[in-house]
Enzyme design. Sequence first.
Site, PDB file in Angstrom:
ATOM      1  N   LYS A 124       5.492 -10.000  -0.984  1.00  0.00           N
ATOM      2  CA  LYS A 124       5.891  -8.600  -0.968  1.00  0.00           C
ATOM      3  C   LYS A 124       5.785  -8.028   0.459  1.00  0.00           C
ATOM      4  CE  LYS A 124       2.392  -5.480  -1.515  1.00  0.00           C
ATOM      5  NZ  LYS A 124       1.134  -5.743  -0.874  1.00  0.00           N
ATOM      6  N   HIS A 180       0.800  -5.750  -8.027  1.00  0.00           N
ATOM      7  CA  HIS A 180      -0.484  -6.216  -8.557  1.00  0.00           C
ATOM      8  C   HIS A 180      -0.847  -5.576  -9.906  1.00  0.00           C
ATOM      9  CE1 HIS A 180      -0.632  -7.852  -4.632  1.00  0.00           C
ATOM     10  NE2 HIS A 180      -1.218  -6.859  -4.020  1.00  0.00           N
TER      11      HIS A 180
HETATM   12  C1  BG6 Z   1      -2.246  -6.106  -0.614  1.00  0.00           C
HETATM   13  C2  BG6 Z   1      -1.987  -4.692  -0.182  1.00  0.00           C
HETATM   14  O1  BG6 Z   1      -1.172  -6.608  -1.338  1.00  0.00           O
HETATM   15  O2  BG6 Z   1      -3.408  -6.146  -1.429  1.00  0.00           O
HETATM   16  C3  BG6 Z   1      -3.187  -4.124   0.549  1.00  0.00           C
HETATM   17  O3  BG6 Z   1      -0.855  -4.656   0.653  1.00  0.00           O
HETATM   18  C4  BG6 Z   1      -4.439  -4.285  -0.270  1.00  0.00           C
HETATM   19  O4  BG6 Z   1      -2.975  -2.758   0.882  1.00  0.00           O
HETATM   20  C5  BG6 Z   1      -4.590  -5.706  -0.769  1.00  0.00           C
HETATM   21  O5  BG6 Z   1      -5.550  -3.915   0.537  1.00  0.00           O
HETATM   22  C6  BG6 Z   1      -5.723  -5.830  -1.752  1.00  0.00           C
HETATM   23  O6  BG6 Z   1      -5.950  -7.179  -2.040  1.00  0.00           O
HETATM   24  P1  BG6 Z   1      -7.399  -7.706  -2.415  1.00  0.00           P
HETATM   25  O7  BG6 Z   1      -7.196  -9.148  -2.739  1.00  0.00           O
HETATM   26  O8  BG6 Z   1      -8.271  -7.464  -1.222  1.00  0.00           O
HETATM   27  O9  BG6 Z   1      -7.829  -6.881  -3.589  1.00  0.00           O
END
Ligand code: BG6
Length: 505
Positions: A162, A254
């Site tokens: 993404k 997500h």
């Molecule tokens: C990413 C986002 O996809 O996921 C970020 O672009 C975010 O903004 C991150 O901080 C969070 O991922 P994780 O694995 O740290 O929860």
Amino acid sequence: MTSKLIPVDEFDYVVFGGTGDLARRKLIPSLFHRCVDGQILGNSRIVGVSRAAMSGEDFRQFASDALDRSIVGNNAKTSDQTSGADDEEYQSRKQEFLKRLHYIQVDVLSDAGWPQLAQLLGNEDRLRAYYLAVGPSLFGAIAERLHSNGLIREHSRLVIEKPIGHDLVSARELNQTVGRYFDENQIYRIDHYLGKETVQNLMALRFANALYEPLWNSAHIDHVQITVAESIGVEGRGGYYDKSGAIRDMVQNHLLQLLCLVAMEPPASNDADSVRDEKLKVLRSLEPITASNVEQLTVRGQYGSGAIHGQPVVGYLDEIEGGESSTESFVAIKAEIANWRWAGVPFYLRTGKRLAEQVSEISIQFKPAPHNIFPEGVAQLKANRLVIRLQPDEGVKQWIMIKDPGPGGMRLRHIALDMSFAEEFEARSIDAYERLLLDVIRGNATLFMRRDEVEAAWKWIDPIISGWEENNQKIHKYTAGTWGPTASIALIERNHRTWHEDVDN
Ligand code: BG6
């Protein structure tokens, strides 16, 4: 206890953006760990590609620094207990790993460097993954040149991340562009949340146990909460983030993927298309949120200054260029799924930056027991809840009522059957990328998003964004270090429910 590791066939991983942030923080350390764990064998190679003028030796030095930082930074331990950058065993394994690394300087927008890349890769149709760790505006140009240089063969795969578009139209365009050169079954769209250990545990919990499935519906479940809270701010990514906001950055991918895994019907098997077919049906069953109901069903927020764990932090506007913005760093949504299983069960989603804690969890709130046989005053019966914690402290908690132990009559207590993975299993916690990178090589697309899923997600998200614009929907300020705007509390409390912040009761 360690899990069984199955080595993969020899491959070439070609990383465009090989000297970038993602390569440094995630891709190189992940491949290293898989190598140490004995999954990467033979003459497998990792080829860094970027515009930077550097030699193979420079690239290996870059990778070596990346590994030291990651090992020390995470205080990570490999499965064999190598412990830090000065550890002899770690150093020798690192040297072994670095031998697999190559570098080619390529300008993806011109012909420069492509012949050298083609020469290094050779004529054999070997398993080859092209990982595009670059901005999406370059995806088309790279795919086109891979094609014109004869580098796409039957055993070639493309990995993209993404943002896959910023709305349905741009996502379609992007999918069409890469689809001109790669078949859909050669394209792996990463959503790293799908590679997280507990997310997969959700699949195991639902489909490897007979216990939950009969209860997994509107007859027994009151509502579902999905929270992805971050305590970090925009971390120097203000340029990208300010154009996306929380809804594009987190919800479109997500959170909706998590919702799909909770809500989907049991797939016929665990193969990629069976799972993805079921997820797609969920996305298509989401009740539309449009200008007419967006104000009742969503809350947007933006953090002001505050403190995280006692440390003062600046507000969103001070973190981005220009100091003015109406982009949301927080969003809460009450979503509903219009199908037989879920009609009437709200799915409350919320995500934000600079919240009180970093915590991601899915909370399944069951309905209360239908009748209380215990005398008043013994205890208030609390409904069962299943909490699947993605991070930190991965684990699953099933909240139940029990008798308070000991003599003195029948008193009741609400406690959690607690399975904390860190305590239960000794294995090193595996980063999502480790799993996903090798799934590409194995040809297992179960944890990757299919084109129609990405587009269906945008189809639901677009009217929310245009509804906000049309209504000029208020953006609520919240203090950094809190749980978001009070309006998000009102969103759920209107229905006599509360966000589960205090997981101990
Ligand atoms: C990413 C986002 O996809 O996921 C970020 O672009 C975010 O903004 C991150 O901080 C969070 O991922 P994780 O694995 O740290 O929860």
